[in-house]
Enzyme design. Sequence first.
Site, PDB file in Angstrom:
ATOM      1  N   GLU A 126       2.681  -7.107   7.160  1.00 61.79           N
ATOM      2  CA  GLU A 126       1.731  -6.188   7.786  1.00 61.79           C
ATOM      3  C   GLU A 126       1.806  -6.161   9.302  1.00 61.79           C
ATOM      4  O   GLU A 126       1.566  -5.114   9.926  1.00 61.79           O
ATOM      5  CB  GLU A 126       0.305  -6.526   7.346  1.00 61.79           C
ATOM      6  CG  GLU A 126      -0.034  -6.120   5.922  1.00 61.79           C
ATOM      7  CD  GLU A 126       0.363  -7.144   4.880  1.00 61.79           C
ATOM      8  OE1 GLU A 126      -0.042  -6.996   3.718  1.00 61.79           O
ATOM      9  OE2 GLU A 126       1.094  -8.110   5.236  1.00 61.79           O
ATOM     10  N   GLU A 149       0.157  -9.922  -2.092  1.00 61.62           N
ATOM     11  CA  GLU A 149      -1.233 -10.361  -2.165  1.00 61.62           C
ATOM     12  C   GLU A 149      -1.742 -10.340  -3.608  1.00 61.62           C
ATOM     13  O   GLU A 149      -2.516 -11.212  -4.016  1.00 61.62           O
ATOM     14  CB  GLU A 149      -2.120  -9.483  -1.273  1.00 61.62           C
ATOM     15  CG  GLU A 149      -1.904  -9.777   0.209  1.00 61.62           C
ATOM     16  CD  GLU A 149      -2.740  -8.908   1.126  1.00 61.62           C
ATOM     17  OE1 GLU A 149      -3.524  -9.451   1.920  1.00 61.62           O
ATOM     18  OE2 GLU A 149      -2.603  -7.668   1.042  1.00 61.62           O
ATOM     19  N   GLY A 183       0.648  -5.855   0.239  1.00 59.68           N
ATOM     20  CA  GLY A 183      -0.349  -5.917  -0.819  1.00 59.68           C
ATOM     21  C   GLY A 183       0.229  -6.308  -2.159  1.00 59.68           C
ATOM     22  O   GLY A 183      -0.477  -6.861  -3.012  1.00 59.68           O
ATOM     23  N   ALA A 241       0.830  -1.208   0.000  1.00 59.46           N
ATOM     24  CA  ALA A 241       0.000   0.000   0.000  1.00 59.46           C
ATOM     25  C   ALA A 241       0.859   1.249   0.000  1.00 59.46           C
ATOM     26  O   ALA A 241       1.970   1.268   0.549  1.00 59.46           O
ATOM     27  CB  ALA A 241      -0.919  -0.003   1.222  1.00 59.46           C
TER      28      ALA A 241
END
Length: 332
Positions: A202, A182, A179, A134
């Site tokens: 995270e 991900e 992310g 992010a």
Amino acid sequence: MAALTVFSRPCFLCPGSAALLTPCSAIRYFGAGLRSASFWSRTVKVGVPSGAKGFSESASGSAAGPGAELRVRYLEAESAGIVVLGINRPLSKNAISKNLVEMMTEAIEEMKCDKNVRTVILRSEVPGIFCAGADLKERAKMQPSEVGPFVSKARSLINELGNLPMPTIAVLDGAALGGGLEMALACDIRVAAASAKMGLVETKLAIIPGAGGTQRLPRIIGVSLAKELIFSGRVLDGTEAKAIGLASHVVEQNEAGDAAYHRGLSLAKEFIPQGPIAVRLAKLAINRGIEVDLKTGLAIEEACYAQVIPTKDRIEGLNAFKEKRLPRYTGE
């Protein structure tokens, strides 16, 4: 649970999930036949928020200007059918921003109903980085009320990537963290350079993976090891990722920094000659079947198999075998 009947056999799906036979509402299989459908152009035209950098690219062209944050290339010649999504945010290490989410969502929407797209490759256009996760600088400027909706949109994007009906390959020539990993986990196959770094980090920021990491990683490498990696926030290199099944292929990096991309492209070319409807339905059968018990999974496989029977491609495959020639599949 919502029930979907295919050839008089019920297949159960969770509410809100994609339809069993395809995630694209423009294409539906009915009975023993295939309903014809119109498909969108291969030219990508994306609308993005005011003031943001966008892109508009033809099948053989390059990105519209050096500032384009997402470059989409529809390859041609022997690579026809392969689409390359290239993330290009060098100043932010390809971090996931509002603008990037909008652009990738539009690009995926454009591709998912295009029968000419055989394989999608997700890569970075920035040397040494795949995606740093992010955009925390942008996140810090958000009001608390904005964070939840943004994370929901990012999660939806990654789910849409995972629901693409054609094979998807993530090529990791650099770091894929949070992310970024991900996104790669949502792809069918991951190809990594030995020097690449990847991890769900995270918990180091006192949060948890929020775009599918806690669900997809255990399904790929196993529950216990996934817990260990998430709890510790550990970062692996490409060789370690290959050893635990996180990456399907690992290659030594080259001077240009794109070795994983070239290996991924080579792999994608292996998919191109195969029957495109068969490949999509095989992916669907695997994805749906892995989530249910064996008996239900076999019923899903049978329903998907039934869909290839009336296709022109199946007849073409039989004729090509009989005539000892290469088949010419059209996706019909």
